[in-house]
Design an enzyme around this catalytic site. Structure first.
Site, PDB file in Angstrom:
ATOM      1  CG  HIS A 147      -3.803   0.890   4.769  1.00 63.30           C
ATOM      2  ND1 HIS A 147      -3.839   0.032   3.331  1.00 63.30           N
ATOM      3  CD2 HIS A 147      -5.235   1.828   3.520  1.00 63.30           C
ATOM      4  CE1 HIS A 147      -4.198  -0.060   2.413  1.00 63.30           C
ATOM      5  NE2 HIS A 147      -5.202   1.055   2.848  1.00 63.30           N
ATOM      6  CG  ASN A 151      -7.961   1.750   0.032  1.00 62.75           C
ATOM      7  OD1 ASN A 151      -6.380   1.589   0.067  1.00 62.75           O
ATOM      8  ND2 ASN A 151      -8.734   1.296   1.111  1.00 62.75           N
ATOM      9  CB  CYS A 200      -0.961  -0.196   1.394  1.00 60.31           C
ATOM     10  SG  CYS A 200      -0.085  -0.242   3.057  1.00 60.31           S
TER      11      CYS A 200
END
Length: 376
Positions: free
Chosen positions: A286, A343, A147
């Site tokens: 994240h 995302n 990520c």
């Protein structure tokens, strides 16, 4: 398609599920069966006979969690049976969360210059860099904890586009394979600032088309300087913990941020403004990309006038930055304010790959704890 439906239903019969609601369950067995059948078709899931029972059991638990959350009616966050509905929260955290940072001990400001500026700054009520051709389409990191690399390319793509008027998709795989010396670990995690350091030292990052993503950590770095898609000369560290600072930073383009995404509610997010009372502002796992902010409903305060601004910049060849970042608190209504966050889990998750995260609610999920953006 009809044959596949029949086979799935046949498996249910073979497992001899009774059409009785057990203690603690929120639906009848037939309701779970129907929902799971429809879900497996929608997401093209096929399981071995040994795996089927386990995935079905997990799905039922997640279905209960979603219904319990949504039925309370006291949250703007809406959960649903998305593409992560057949995995446990432990599996989800292990597979998809690849940024490991404690904001209390994070030393990202070490070796950086701090500029204190007493100034005034009026920000617009909303901004969305997607409408300014500064954000590439949603990408998918797959089953790889990379990520951090997607957050890095996202902010770099934005900075490059705003400078050159050309939006170029950059290579996450370049970062995954090559930024180990900067203390990134490929699919096992990394940090955006470490990736920025790599791009600076490497004098560029390749295009995605020349160095495509594989969702695996390559054994060899395949960077080719003839395929460079963008360069950066430094990066700005935004004042830790201040959402006003983050708002100021977002005036310059998309911003890389680290958040706490560990909760079931984030895993199963579908729509609405995300707020999780259990979120940590310091335990971050994240990497995502803030591409703007806005307000849902009436905003009776108007633009915010900010004071006591602080910038932290990366020292690099006498770089100077004229913009500034505030450390004060917001005065806008809080419940309806949101960050627009990109995302890297594909378009099946969230709002076509995006999530609206609560803004000005005491740094919920640590969205302003560790944030930075590159200088093109």
């Amino acid at each position: 398609m009809r044959l596949l439906v029949f086979l799935i239903l046949l498996i249910f019969v073979n497992f001899s599920f009774a059409n009785v609601r057990p203690n603690g369950r929120r639906f009848s067995e037939s309701q779970y069966r129907t929902a799971f059948t429809e879900w497996t078709l929608k997401f093209n899931r096929q399981y071995s006979s040994s795996e089927f029972s386990n995935r079905y059991s997990i799905f039922k638990s997640n279905m209960d969690y979603v219904d319990n959350w949504n039925s309370k009616g006291d949250s703007q966050t809406v959960l649903g049976l998305n593409n992560f509905a057949d995995i446990t929260n432990e599996e989800y955290r292990k597979t998809y969360l690849g940024t490991r940072v404690n904001a209390h001990s994070y030393n990202g400001y070490d070796g950086r210059e701090v500029l204190n500026v007493e100034d005034l700054q009026t920000n617009p009520k909303s901004i969305d860099w997607r409408t300014k051709n500064a954000v590439t389409p949603i990408k998918d990191q797959g089953q790889c904890g990379s990520c951090w690399s997607f957050s890095t390319t996202g902010s770099t793509e934005g900075a490059h586009a705003l400078k050159t008027k050309k939006l170029v998709s950059l290579s996450e795989q370049n970062l995954v394979d090559c930024s180990g010396p900067e203390e990134n670990f490929g699919c096992d995690g990394g940090l955006m600032n470490n990736a920025f350091d790599y791009i600076i030292k490497n004098k560029g990052i390749d295009t995605e088309s020349s160095y495509p993503y594989t969702a695996e950590t390559g054994s060899t770095c395949l960077f080719n300087k003839s395929d460079i898609g963008a360069t950066i000369k430094g990066y700005v560290n935004i004042t830790a913990g201040s959402e006003i600072s983050l708002e100021n930073g977002a005036q310059h383009g998309p911003v890389s941020v680290a958040i706490d995404a560990s909760h079931n509610s984030f895993q199963l997010y579908t729509s609405g403004i995300y707020y999780e009372p259990k979120c940590s502002p310091t335990e971050l796992d994240h990497g995502v990309l803030v591409v703007g902010y806005g307000v849902q409903g009436k905003d009776d305060e108007g633009p915010v006038l900010n004071r006591k601004q602080t910038i932290v910049i990366h020292k690099n060849e006498d770089n100077k930055v004229e913009s500034s970042d505030d450390s004060s608190d917001s005065v806008r209504p809080k419940a309806n304010n949101y960050w627009i966050v990109k995302n890297s889990w594909g378009t099946s998750w969230g709002i076509k790959g995006y999530i609206l995260m609560s803004k000005d609610r005491k740094n919920n999920c640590g969205i302003a704890s560790v944030s930075s953006y590159p200088l093109a």
